[in-house]
Design a protein around this motif. Structure first.
Motif, PDB file in Angstrom:
ATOM      1  N   GLY A 105       0.789  -1.223   0.000  1.00 40.44           N
ATOM      2  CA  GLY A 105       0.000   0.000   0.000  1.00 40.44           C
ATOM      3  C   GLY A 105       0.823   1.277   0.000  1.00 40.44           C
ATOM      4  N   ASN A 106       2.150   1.149   0.074  1.00 39.65           N
ATOM      5  CA  ASN A 106       3.031   2.313   0.079  1.00 39.65           C
ATOM      6  C   ASN A 106       3.629   2.526  -1.309  1.00 39.65           C
ATOM      7  N   PRO A 107       3.351   3.662  -1.940  1.00 38.08           N
ATOM      8  CA  PRO A 107       3.912   3.905  -3.268  1.00 38.08           C
ATOM      9  C   PRO A 107       5.422   4.080  -3.197  1.00 38.08           C
ATOM     10  N   ILE A 108       6.088   3.683  -4.247  1.00 30.43           N
ATOM     11  CA  ILE A 108       7.542   3.855  -4.334  1.00 30.43           C
ATOM     12  C   ILE A 108       7.800   5.197  -4.999  1.00 30.43           C
ATOM     13  N   LEU A 109       8.372   6.109  -4.267  1.00 33.39           N
ATOM     14  CA  LEU A 109       8.569   7.476  -4.742  1.00 33.39           C
ATOM     15  C   LEU A 109      10.006   7.748  -5.170  1.00 33.39           C
ATOM     16  N   GLN A 110      10.931   6.869  -4.769  1.00 28.03           N
ATOM     17  CA  GLN A 110      12.335   7.089  -5.087  1.00 28.03           C
ATOM     18  C   GLN A 110      13.024   5.754  -5.350  1.00 28.03           C
ATOM     19  N   VAL A 111      14.097   5.819  -6.128  1.00 25.09           N
ATOM     20  CA  VAL A 111      14.951   4.647  -6.330  1.00 25.09           C
ATOM     21  C   VAL A 111      16.388   5.038  -5.987  1.00 25.09           C
ATOM     22  N   LEU A 112      17.114   4.085  -5.457  1.00 19.57           N
ATOM     23  CA  LEU A 112      18.546   4.274  -5.205  1.00 19.57           C
ATOM     24  C   LEU A 112      19.299   3.659  -6.378  1.00 19.57           C
ATOM     25  N   VAL A 113      20.106   4.480  -7.033  1.00 23.70           N
ATOM     26  CA  VAL A 113      20.931   4.008  -8.151  1.00 23.70           C
ATOM     27  C   VAL A 113      22.366   3.975  -7.652  1.00 23.70           C
ATOM     28  N   GLU A 114      22.940   2.783  -7.604  1.00 24.23           N
ATOM     29  CA  GLU A 114      24.300   2.650  -7.086  1.00 24.23           C
ATOM     30  C   GLU A 114      25.071   1.603  -7.870  1.00 24.23           C
ATOM     31  N   GLU A 115      26.372   1.685  -7.752  1.00 18.12           N
ATOM     32  CA  GLU A 115      27.243   0.789  -8.509  1.00 18.12           C
ATOM     33  C   GLU A 115      26.945  -0.673  -8.198  1.00 18.12           C
ATOM     34  N   LYS A 116      27.001  -1.492  -9.243  1.00 18.28           N
ATOM     35  CA  LYS A 116      26.878  -2.935  -9.058  1.00 18.28           C
ATOM     36  C   LYS A 116      28.189  -3.468  -8.485  1.00 18.28           C
ATOM     37  N   LEU A 117      28.095  -4.172  -7.378  1.00 20.40           N
ATOM     38  CA  LEU A 117      29.296  -4.659  -6.698  1.00 20.40           C
ATOM     39  C   LEU A 117      29.767  -5.992  -7.273  1.00 20.40           C
ATOM     40  N   ASP A 118      31.064  -6.180  -7.239  1.00 21.90           N
ATOM     41  CA  ASP A 118      31.670  -7.466  -7.604  1.00 21.90           C
ATOM     42  C   ASP A 118      31.646  -8.344  -6.349  1.00 21.90           C
ATOM     43  N   ILE A 119      30.565  -9.074  -6.191  1.00 21.89           N
ATOM     44  CA  ILE A 119      30.327  -9.798  -4.934  1.00 21.89           C
ATOM     45  C   ILE A 119      30.982 -11.167  -4.971  1.00 21.89           C
ATOM     46  N   GLN A 120      31.869 -11.384  -3.987  1.00 25.04           N
ATOM     47  CA  GLN A 120      32.485 -12.704  -3.822  1.00 25.04           C
ATOM     48  C   GLN A 120      31.658 -13.557  -2.855  1.00 25.04           C
ATOM     49  N   LYS A 121      31.178 -12.932  -1.750  1.00 28.24           N
ATOM     50  CA  LYS A 121      30.347 -13.657  -0.789  1.00 28.24           C
ATOM     51  C   LYS A 121      29.505 -12.662   0.004  1.00 28.24           C
ATOM     52  N   GLU A 122      28.295 -13.117   0.422  1.00 29.96           N
ATOM     53  CA  GLU A 122      27.385 -12.285   1.195  1.00 29.96           C
ATOM     54  C   GLU A 122      27.346 -12.745   2.646  1.00 29.96           C
ATOM     55  N   TYR A 123      27.227 -11.784   3.560  1.00 33.75           N
ATOM     56  CA  TYR A 123      27.159 -12.056   4.998  1.00 33.75           C
ATOM     57  C   TYR A 123      25.990 -11.267   5.593  1.00 33.75           C
ATOM     58  N   TYR A 124      25.646 -11.611   6.813  1.00 43.05           N
ATOM     59  CA  TYR A 124      24.536 -10.943   7.507  1.00 43.05           C
ATOM     60  C   TYR A 124      24.984 -10.500   8.887  1.00 43.05           C
ATOM     61  N   CYS A 125      24.589  -9.281   9.275  1.00 48.20           N
ATOM     62  CA  CYS A 125      24.750  -8.878  10.677  1.00 48.20           C
ATOM     63  C   CYS A 125      23.653  -7.891  11.033  1.00 48.20           C
ATOM     64  N   SER A 126      23.269  -7.910  12.279  1.00 47.52           N
ATOM     65  CA  SER A 126      22.306  -6.918  12.775  1.00 47.52           C
ATOM     66  C   SER A 126      22.588  -6.652  14.242  1.00 47.52           C
ATOM     67  N   PHE A 127      22.391  -5.409  14.615  1.00 47.76           N
ATOM     68  CA  PHE A 127      22.462  -4.985  16.006  1.00 47.76           C
ATOM     69  C   PHE A 127      21.048  -4.623  16.426  1.00 47.76           C
ATOM     70  N   VAL A 128      20.549  -5.296  17.447  1.00 48.22           N
ATOM     71  CA  VAL A 128      19.184  -5.089  17.932  1.00 48.22           C
ATOM     72  C   VAL A 128      19.216  -5.015  19.455  1.00 48.22           C
ATOM     73  N   ILE A 129      18.043  -4.770  20.044  1.00 54.10           N
ATOM     74  CA  ILE A 129      17.920  -4.783  21.499  1.00 54.10           C
ATOM     75  C   ILE A 129      17.434  -6.152  21.952  1.00 54.10           C
ATOM     76  N   ASN A 130      18.192  -6.783  22.840  1.00 54.31           N
ATOM     77  CA  ASN A 130      17.773  -8.040  23.450  1.00 54.31           C
ATOM     78  C   ASN A 130      17.012  -7.692  24.734  1.00 54.31           C
ATOM     79  N   GLY A 131      15.687  -7.817  24.667  1.00 51.78           N
ATOM     80  CA  GLY A 131      14.860  -7.428  25.800  1.00 51.78           C
ATOM     81  C   GLY A 131      14.663  -8.500  26.844  1.00 51.78           C
TER      82      GLY A 131
END
Length: 425
Positions: free
Chosen positions: A83-109
């Motif tokens: 339901g949210n219209p897309i009003l903008q796009v991010l145009v950025e360089e395509k990366l030469d990706i060797q491997k993908e990783y994940y990290c997040s910092f959150v609150i542990n309640g």
């Protein structure tokens, strides 16, 4: 939480010295083409919206030429997600990706933690939700001293990062942790961050959410409303926020629920307190009506604050009714509500919304006096042909009878809409 779009979060990462791809945001296909020309190589065109799974939704596209970037931007900008219209796009360089990783910092309640927490995995990307629990490594972070280098090294080693890369990963995660703390983030998720062919770690995506309570310390963010919203703040959101921002006497606010002004069955919703709000929603849901907004006036607010909230609720276009949902035996002085509601209805019904159904449920402290204020103050409007002919006033005998209140509001709203249609309005 105050949420940033990807390009906004990446800008704050860049200012904090973290590596992000070259690029910037565009609002038109022409702007996207120009940015792609400036980058001078293959680019990613990414729809900017508060939603996950953008790749699967088809709003992230990899293209090779500026003309392809313009075409991709045109396609993405024509879409909406949730339901949210897309009003903008991010145009950025395509990366030469060797491997993908994940990290997040959150609150542990959790009671035994109550601290920031790092979650890290060597399996990042679009399907992070399906990564097995044993491949997602977690560590609580000291809220005063932050992520220590040895802890970062330990979590990376457990995740299987090669020994020669441990220092690089630990430095990257430590800098992210410092940024998380410095910006008062509630959540800082980088999924994925990638290792490029040249061995550099780069933040390929960014989800950043700021603790609402800290927004006052960060005027540089330019956040107008420190409140969770499904999209950009509406005019109603801005007005509703200003009520609470400028008057701390009790609670008094409202916010947009994203209602469709053309569709029937939306009710201006004015509950008193959180528990009362849930019962009022139950009353509406039982009969197929929908709230046009959310609001609250509790904690013994003054009449002027209640008046501002009620006037905003009633000023919404094309609503089929107004519900003052006092589904509780409140210990606040309810005559403040009574005086405020009388003033608002006398201002709005005669000229702007004659005949609008108004079901007023008010009970609790000073209930008898409050109901008398409502009945006496609105008596001349409530005549059979008056602008308040569909006002109904109830007290404690209906405080838990959500079915009755919902049915009365439904019957009155159907009558009101039929009358408007017969008059060609």
């Amino acid at each position: 939480m105050a949420k940033f779009l990807e390009f906004q979060g990446k800008e704050w990462l860049r200012k904090s010295g973290l590596p992000v791809p070259q690029g910037r945001v565009a609002s038109t296909p022409e702007e996207a083409k120009k940015i792609a020309e400036e980058i001078g190589k293959a680019v990613a065109v990414k729809g900017q919206v508060q939603a996950g799974g953008r790749g699967k939704a088809g709003i992230v596209k990899l293209v090779n030429t500026p003309d392809e970037a313009a075409a991709a931007a045109a396609e993405i900008l024509a879409k909406s997600i949730g339901g949210n219209p897309i009003l903008q796009v991010l145009v950025e360089e395509k990366l030469d990706i060797q491997k993908e990783y994940y990290c997040s910092f959150v609150i542990n309640g959790a009671r035994e933690a109550r601290s920031p927490m790092l979650m890290f995995s060597a399996e990042g990307g679009m399907d992070i939700e399906s990564v097995p629990e044993e491949l997602l490594f977690k560590i609580n972070i000291d809220p005063i001293n932050g992520l220590q280098t040895y802890d970062a090294v330990d979590v990376c080693a457990r995740a299987g990062i090669p020994a020669q890369d441990l220092s690089k990963f630990a430095s990257f995660l430590s800098k992210l942790s410092q940024t998380y703390k410095k910006l008062d983030c509630q959540t800082l998720e980088i999924n994925p961050f990638v290792m490029t062919g040249s061995g550099n770690l780069v933040c390929a995506d960014c989800k950043m959410e700021i603790d609402n309570s800290s927004v006052g310390r960060h005027p540089e963010f330019g956040i107008k409303i420190a409140r969770d919203l499904p999209g950009a703040p509406t005019e109603l959101d801005l007005i509703g926020w200003s009520i609470e921002e400028t008057d701390a006497r009790g609670t008094g606010f409202l916010m947009n629920m994203g209602y469709d002004e053309v569709s029937p069955g939306y009710i201006g919703y004015h509950p008193i307190g959180g528990g009362s709000a849930m019962m009022g929603l139950d009353a509406l849901n039982q009969v197929g009506l929908k709230p046009a907004n959310y609001a609250d006036t509790s904690g013994n607010p003054v009449g002027s604050k209640i008046y501002r909230v009620a006037k905003c609720v009633l000023s919404q276009p094309n609503i089929d009714g107004y519900l003052l949902g006092g589904f509780m035996m409140a210990n606040q002085e309810q005559w403040h509500h009574a005086h405020a509601i009388v003033k608002v209805l006398r201002e709005i019904l005669p000229t702007q919304k004659p005949g609008l159904p108004c079901v007023l449920l008010l009970c609790g402290n000073r209930e008898d006096e409050s109901l008398e204020i409502l009945r006496d103050g609105l008596a001349d409007l409530m005549t059979p042909d008056g602008p308040g002919k569909r006002i109904e006033i109830y007290g404690k005998q209906y405080v838990t009878d959500t079915k009755f209140i919902g049915q009365r509001l439904l019957a009155l709203s159907q009558e009101y809409r039929a009358e408007k249609e017969s008059q060609g309005k």
